[in-house]
Design a protein around this motif. Structure first.
Motif, mmCIF file in Angstrom:
data_model
loop_
_atom_site.group_PDB
_atom_site.id
_atom_site.type_symbol
_atom_site.label_atom_id
_atom_site.label_comp_id
_atom_site.label_asym_id
_atom_site.label_seq_id
_atom_site.Cartn_x
_atom_site.Cartn_y
_atom_site.Cartn_z
ATOM 1 N N LEU A 36 0.829 -1.208 0.000
ATOM 2 C CA LEU A 36 0.000 0.000 0.000
ATOM 3 C C LEU A 36 0.864 1.259 0.000
ATOM 4 N N ASP A 37 1.961 1.228 0.735
ATOM 5 C CA ASP A 37 2.853 2.382 0.766
ATOM 6 C C ASP A 37 3.466 2.614 -0.616
ATOM 7 N N ALA A 38 3.900 1.539 -1.277
ATOM 8 C CA ALA A 38 4.471 1.664 -2.623
ATOM 9 C C ALA A 38 3.412 2.156 -3.609
ATOM 10 N N LEU A 39 2.202 1.674 -3.475
ATOM 11 C CA LEU A 39 1.111 2.113 -4.346
ATOM 12 C C LEU A 39 0.791 3.586 -4.101
ATOM 13 N N ASP A 40 0.797 4.001 -2.854
ATOM 14 C CA ASP A 40 0.558 5.410 -2.529
ATOM 15 C C ASP A 40 1.629 6.289 -3.177
ATOM 16 N N LEU A 41 2.876 5.836 -3.149
ATOM 17 C CA LEU A 41 3.952 6.608 -3.785
ATOM 18 C C LEU A 41 3.747 6.720 -5.294
ATOM 19 N N ARG A 42 3.196 5.683 -5.905
ATOM 20 C CA ARG A 42 2.970 5.725 -7.355
ATOM 21 C C ARG A 42 1.756 6.578 -7.715
ATOM 22 N N LEU A 43 0.747 6.614 -6.856
ATOM 23 C CA LEU A 43 -0.458 7.404 -7.138
ATOM 24 C C LEU A 43 -0.323 8.854 -6.677
ATOM 25 N N ALA A 81 -11.307 15.079 -7.683
ATOM 26 C CA ALA A 81 -10.215 14.527 -8.489
ATOM 27 C C ALA A 81 -10.333 13.011 -8.653
ATOM 28 N N ALA A 82 -11.425 12.428 -8.205
ATOM 29 C CA ALA A 82 -11.574 10.967 -8.173
ATOM 30 C C ALA A 82 -11.403 10.320 -9.547
ATOM 31 N N THR A 83 -11.945 10.913 -10.592
ATOM 32 C CA THR A 83 -11.871 10.302 -11.925
ATOM 33 C C THR A 83 -10.427 10.135 -12.372
ATOM 34 N N GLU A 84 -9.615 11.176 -12.202
ATOM 35 C CA GLU A 84 -8.217 11.104 -12.612
ATOM 36 C C GLU A 84 -7.441 10.083 -11.772
ATOM 37 N N ILE A 85 -7.729 10.040 -10.481
ATOM 38 C CA ILE A 85 -7.022 9.118 -9.593
ATOM 39 C C ILE A 85 -7.397 7.672 -9.925
ATOM 40 N N LEU A 86 -8.675 7.434 -10.176
ATOM 41 C CA LEU A 86 -9.113 6.078 -10.546
ATOM 42 C C LEU A 86 -8.504 5.654 -11.880
ATOM 43 N N ASP A 87 -8.439 6.573 -12.828
ATOM 44 C CA ASP A 87 -7.807 6.254 -14.117
ATOM 45 C C ASP A 87 -6.332 5.885 -13.922
ATOM 46 N N ALA A 88 -5.651 6.637 -13.069
ATOM 47 C CA ALA A 88 -4.239 6.345 -12.796
ATOM 48 C C ALA A 88 -4.092 4.984 -12.125
ATOM 49 N N ALA A 89 -4.970 4.663 -11.194
ATOM 50 C CA ALA A 89 -4.913 3.363 -10.517
ATOM 51 C C ALA A 89 -5.178 2.230 -11.497
ATOM 52 N N ARG A 90 -6.125 2.428 -12.402
ATOM 53 C CA ARG A 90 -6.400 1.399 -13.418
ATOM 54 C C ARG A 90 -5.207 1.218 -14.344
ATOM 55 N N SER A 91 -4.505 2.303 -14.637
ATOM 56 C CA SER A 91 -3.331 2.197 -15.504
ATOM 57 C C SER A 91 -2.209 1.397 -14.837
ATOM 58 N N LEU A 92 -2.259 1.289 -13.507
ATOM 59 C CA LEU A 92 -1.287 0.483 -12.766
ATOM 60 C C LEU A 92 -1.737 -0.972 -12.639
ATOM 61 N N GLY A 93 -2.908 -1.289 -13.184
ATOM 62 C CA GLY A 93 -3.392 -2.662 -13.146
ATOM 63 C C GLY A 93 -4.386 -2.964 -12.042
ATOM 64 N N LEU A 94 -4.820 -1.968 -11.301
ATOM 65 C CA LEU A 94 -5.798 -2.202 -10.240
ATOM 66 C C LEU A 94 -7.202 -2.224 -10.827
ATOM 67 N N ASP A 95 -8.021 -3.109 -10.323
ATOM 68 C CA ASP A 95 -9.407 -3.203 -10.753
ATOM 69 C C ASP A 95 -10.262 -2.415 -9.751
ATOM 70 N N VAL A 96 -10.273 -1.087 -9.913
ATOM 71 C CA VAL A 96 -11.001 -0.222 -8.983
ATOM 72 C C VAL A 96 -12.075 0.552 -9.737
ATOM 73 N N THR A 97 -13.187 0.773 -9.053
ATOM 74 C CA THR A 97 -14.310 1.482 -9.671
ATOM 75 C C THR A 97 -14.785 2.672 -8.848
ATOM 76 N N ASP A 98 -14.297 2.808 -7.627
ATOM 77 C CA ASP A 98 -14.804 3.862 -6.747
ATOM 78 C C ASP A 98 -13.675 4.364 -5.862
ATOM 79 N N LEU A 99 -13.834 5.595 -5.390
ATOM 80 C CA LEU A 99 -12.880 6.199 -4.472
ATOM 81 C C LEU A 99 -13.642 6.634 -3.233
ATOM 82 N N VAL A 100 -13.157 6.246 -2.072
ATOM 83 C CA VAL A 100 -13.761 6.619 -0.799
ATOM 84 C C VAL A 100 -12.774 7.511 -0.074
ATOM 85 N N ALA A 101 -13.257 8.623 0.455
ATOM 86 C CA ALA A 101 -12.408 9.544 1.215
ATOM 87 C C ALA A 101 -12.906 9.597 2.648
#
Length: 143
Positions: A36-43, A81-101
């Protein structure tokens, strides 16, 4: 002794502490935290610059990116900013559809403790030595 290790089966070189900690299922929570820490650094670069210091990826759970922010204002900005963040996460190979804050009551980055400094008065001998050192640096031609 079929299930026990003999003394000769032990490795001759001690295992590094991190490797020992990560070995087996007991290391699963630590491996997840490191992932999760490495993923946070990439996002993190995908976040708007003003928001980046106030948001941190906390989890990826059932198709949701879960972020923690340190105030309701940043929560609203993160949701914008959820749409851009979700797009970036999908580009990393994550299967995500929603962002919770989620909002935390404490700051995400701990402030370093304030160190109080006391100024001690300079002794007469130190003051004289400093004055002599400064006088020795003066250019003799300027006087």
């Amino acid at each position: 002794m079929s299930g026990s290790r003999s003394r000769d089966d032990r490795p001759s070189v001690p295992q590094p502490a991190l490797d020992a900690l990560l070995a087996g299922p007991a290391g699963d929570p630590l491996r997840r935290a490191l992932w999760l820490d490495a993923l946070d650094l990439r996002l993190h670069p995908c976040l708007p610059p003003e928001l980046a210091a106030h948001a941190r990826l906390a989890n990826v759970d059932r198709g949701k990116l879960v972020y923690v922010v340190d105030s309701p204002v940043w929560r609203a900005r993160l949701r914008l900013a959820a749409t851009e963040i979700l797009d970036a996460a999908r580009s990393l190979g994550l299967d995500v559809t929603d962002l919770v804050a989620k909002t935390t009551a404490s700051p995400l980055v701990a402030k370093p403790p304030q160190v109080e400094r006391t100024v001690k008065p300079m002794s007469a001998a130190s003051r004289d030595a400093l004055r002599a050192a400064l006088d020795s640096l003066k250019d003799p031609d300027s006087a």
